[in-house]
Write a protein that holds these residues in place. Structure first.
Motif, short mmCIF file in Angstrom:
data_model
loop_
_atom_site.label_atom_id
_atom_site.label_comp_id
_atom_site.label_asym_id
_atom_site.label_seq_id
_atom_site.Cartn_x
_atom_site.Cartn_y
_atom_site.Cartn_z
N LYS A 57 -18.81 23.44 -25.45
CA LYS A 57 -17.57 23.99 -26.01
C LYS A 57 -17.51 25.51 -25.92
N TYR A 58 -18.62 26.13 -25.59
CA TYR A 58 -18.71 27.58 -25.64
C TYR A 58 -18.45 28.23 -24.28
N ASP A 59 -17.60 29.25 -24.29
CA ASP A 59 -17.52 30.14 -23.14
C ASP A 59 -18.81 30.94 -23.11
N MET A 60 -19.39 31.06 -21.93
CA MET A 60 -20.68 31.74 -21.81
C MET A 60 -20.55 32.97 -20.91
N SER A 61 -21.37 33.95 -21.18
CA SER A 61 -21.32 35.17 -20.38
C SER A 61 -22.69 35.83 -20.36
N LYS B 22 -24.50 35.42 -23.88
CA LYS B 22 -23.67 35.30 -25.07
C LYS B 22 -22.83 34.03 -24.98
N GLY B 23 -22.69 33.37 -26.12
CA GLY B 23 -21.83 32.22 -26.22
C GLY B 23 -20.73 32.50 -27.23
N ARG B 24 -19.53 32.05 -26.91
CA ARG B 24 -18.40 32.28 -27.82
C ARG B 24 -17.53 31.04 -27.91
N PHE B 25 -17.21 30.66 -29.15
CA PHE B 25 -16.31 29.53 -29.40
C PHE B 25 -15.46 29.87 -30.61
N ILE B 26 -14.21 30.06 -30.40
CA ILE B 26 -13.24 30.46 -31.44
C ILE B 26 -13.77 31.74 -32.12
N LEU B 27 -14.21 31.67 -33.35
CA LEU B 27 -14.65 32.88 -34.06
C LEU B 27 -16.17 33.02 -34.10
N THR B 28 -16.86 32.13 -33.43
CA THR B 28 -18.32 32.15 -33.46
C THR B 28 -18.88 32.77 -32.19
N THR B 29 -19.77 33.73 -32.35
CA THR B 29 -20.43 34.38 -31.23
C THR B 29 -21.94 34.32 -31.43
N VAL B 30 -22.64 33.95 -30.36
CA VAL B 30 -24.10 33.86 -30.40
C VAL B 30 -24.67 34.72 -29.28
N TRP B 31 -25.68 35.51 -29.59
CA TRP B 31 -26.35 36.35 -28.61
C TRP B 31 -27.81 35.93 -28.49
N GLY B 32 -28.33 36.04 -27.28
CA GLY B 32 -29.76 35.89 -27.08
C GLY B 32 -30.47 37.22 -27.29
N GLN B 33 -31.80 37.19 -27.17
CA GLN B 33 -32.61 38.38 -27.39
C GLN B 33 -32.76 39.24 -26.14
N GLY B 34 -32.41 38.68 -25.00
CA GLY B 34 -32.43 39.46 -23.77
C GLY B 34 -33.69 39.26 -22.94
N THR B 35 -33.54 39.55 -21.65
CA THR B 35 -34.67 39.52 -20.72
C THR B 35 -34.55 40.74 -19.81
N GLN B 36 -35.68 41.40 -19.58
CA GLN B 36 -35.66 42.66 -18.83
C GLN B 36 -35.67 42.41 -17.33
#
Length: 115
Positions: A30-34, A96-110
């Motif tokens: 359900k999440y748009d991903m980027s 990053k994942g986004r669904f309506i008002l919810t946003t989730v971020w990962g911790q990142g990779t170098q």
């Protein structure tokens, strides 16, 4: 709710890397991903995005023709294939994942591109 990136590392200019972002704890499909990146002293910028509904993709001009974003909803994973890497691609990459008002971020990779 969690996103975990992997696949970063050191690569020479012209080389390739494939980043992965594994999702858990939410309905990934359900999440748009980027993918976003942030280099030292610079603002975080959008690299590529993929829609949850149509699968349509968008890319920053600086990576068009070199990077490809894709997703596998069965594996709850979004990918970023990076080819012909340049030194200016060096940064920490975040998904990053986004669904309506919810946003989730990962911790990142170098990702470091250097000879």
């Amino acid at each position: 709710v969690r996103l975990v990136e992997s696949g970063g590392g050191l690569v020479q200019p012209g080389g390739s890397l494939r980043l992965s972002c594994q999702a858990s704890g939410f309905t990934f499909s359900k999440y748009d991903m980027s993918w976003h990146r942030q280099a030292p002293g610079k603002e975080r910028e959008l690299v590529a995005s993929i829609s949850s509904t149509t699968g349509s993709t968008n890319y920053a001009d600086s990576v068009k023709g070199r990077f490809t974003i894709s997703r596998d909803n069965a594996k709850n994973t979004v990918y970023l294939q990076m080819n012909n890497l340049k030194q200016e691609d060096s940064a920490k990459y975040y998904c990053k994942g986004r669904f309506i008002l919810t946003t989730v971020w990962g911790q990142g990779t170098q990702v470091t591109v250097s000879s």
